[in-house]
Design a protein around this motif. Structure first.
Motif, mmCIF file in Angstrom:
data_model
loop_
_atom_site.group_PDB
_atom_site.id
_atom_site.type_symbol
_atom_site.label_atom_id
_atom_site.label_comp_id
_atom_site.label_asym_id
_atom_site.label_seq_id
_atom_site.Cartn_x
_atom_site.Cartn_y
_atom_site.Cartn_z
ATOM 1 N N ILE A 102 0.825 -1.270 0.072
ATOM 2 C CA ILE A 102 -0.009 0.041 -0.191
ATOM 3 C C ILE A 102 0.938 1.338 -0.022
ATOM 4 O O ILE A 102 0.577 2.212 -0.772
ATOM 5 N N LYS A 103 2.092 1.163 0.701
ATOM 6 C CA LYS A 103 2.855 2.310 0.924
ATOM 7 C C LYS A 103 3.328 2.693 -0.560
ATOM 8 O O LYS A 103 3.464 3.714 -1.106
ATOM 9 N N ASP A 104 3.902 1.604 -1.278
ATOM 10 C CA ASP A 104 4.447 1.851 -2.632
ATOM 11 C C ASP A 104 3.376 2.415 -3.554
ATOM 12 O O ASP A 104 3.614 3.386 -4.510
ATOM 13 N N LEU A 105 2.161 2.129 -3.357
ATOM 14 C CA LEU A 105 0.990 2.380 -4.383
ATOM 15 C C LEU A 105 0.819 3.842 -4.107
ATOM 16 O O LEU A 105 0.658 4.744 -5.062
ATOM 17 N N GLN A 106 0.851 4.234 -2.976
ATOM 18 C CA GLN A 106 0.843 5.726 -2.546
ATOM 19 C C GLN A 106 1.673 6.721 -3.071
ATOM 20 O O GLN A 106 1.489 7.494 -3.495
ATOM 21 N N ASP A 107 2.838 6.053 -2.774
ATOM 22 C CA ASP A 107 3.979 6.703 -3.530
ATOM 23 C C ASP A 107 3.760 6.844 -4.973
ATOM 24 O O ASP A 107 4.262 8.094 -5.605
ATOM 25 N N LYS A 108 3.447 5.924 -5.742
ATOM 26 C CA LYS A 108 3.162 5.991 -7.070
ATOM 27 C C LYS A 108 2.132 6.982 -7.495
ATOM 28 O O LYS A 108 2.124 7.950 -8.417
#
Length: 285
Positions: A246-252
């Protein structure tokens, strides 16, 4: 997308026919967000959005709410659709694409077939917009994730679709939807899902409906007393769907939307466990 500046705070843990515009909130359909907390969304200047409780009249003339959508009447595509995933069933598909009369000033609260109302198309996409456009109507809440006939029908509203590359829609994204189905069927209980669209800077040939540049999905469910979240987006540079935390998706999404912060699952509801144990079981972030 550099000109887009908006804040997307998905205020539910597992977040992010026929429909009803509900002012500035989802008061009639908050059950589609975990902990009944819908996302907060501040659009960029000049962009209008409408919260919609997607509903359908059943055989007894009862209004049935089936999922929730935040729709942009400026882009003519949804920002996201949020729904609860139960164990999916084999539902025969039917595509009588519907529109939302209330978006164009009609008093009808639920969606109707094409042609209903006199000003349809002012604030929403219609079937003719997609004709010979070269794009599919890409579902956000897909038929594959439904578990009953009414939900299946309700997914085929143009407020739940955006122009999507046919090859990506019919192959890669479909394979992704099947993989998500298998994953969420292993949850201990119903899962909460939100699927969103990142708008492109171009429109389909009619110069009215904005093309989707990326699709993304966030899921979260309870497995073995632990909230488990996953993020997805596509197409990536190889035309595939990428799975992420989820964190990486948020960064994207921060990069896609050119904003400072997106927090998809800011609030975790308490488990029916002692606090000491519960603190070690939250992973949907």
């Amino acid at each position: 997308m550099r000109h887009l500046v908006f804040l997307l705070l998905l205020s539910s843990v597992c977040f992010f026919a026929l429909s009803e515009v509900v002012g500035n909130n989802f008061k009639e359909c908050k059950e589609f967000f975990l902990d009944t907390a819908p996302p907060d969304f501040t659009p960029p200047a000049g962009v209008s959005v409408k919260p919609i409780c997607q509903c359908i009249w059943d055989d007894n003339d009862k209004k049935m709410y089936l999922y929730a959508t935040l729709y942009s009447t400026t882009w003519k595509i949804p920002v996201y659709s949020a729904y609860v995933f139960y164990e999916s069933k084999s539902i025969g598909r039917c595509d009588p694409w519907y529109i939302e009369p209330q978006l164009d000033g009609d008093s009808e609260p639920c969606m109707r077939p094409k042609g209903y109302g006199s000003n349809i198309g002012t604030n929403q996409a219609v079937n003719s917009d997609y004709e010979k456009s070269g794009y599919d109507k890409g579902h956000l809440y897909p038929v594959l994730h439904t578990d009953n006939h009414l939900s299946m029908l309700a997914t085929s509203t143009l407020t739940n679709a955006a122009p999507q590359n046919p090859d990506f829609n019919r192959k890669t994204w479909l394979e992704h939807e099947r993989a998500v189905t298998e994953d969420l069927e292993s949850c201990d209980e119903a899962a909460y899902v939100v699927t969103g669209v990142v708008p492109d800077t171009k429109t389909i040939p009619n110069k009215k409906v904005t093309v989707s540049k990326y699709y993304w999905r966030a899921t979260c469910c309870l497995k073995n007393n632990q909230y488990t979240g996953k993020g997805y987006y596509g197409p990536d540079n190889n035309g595939k769907v990428e799975e992420s935390t989820i964190k990486d998706l948020q960064d994207k999404l921060n990069g896609f939307y050119q904003i400072q912060k997106i927090q998809i699952f800011p609030r975790i509801p308490p488990l029916n466990k002692p606090a000491k144990i519960a603190k070690t079981t939250y992973t949907c972030n």
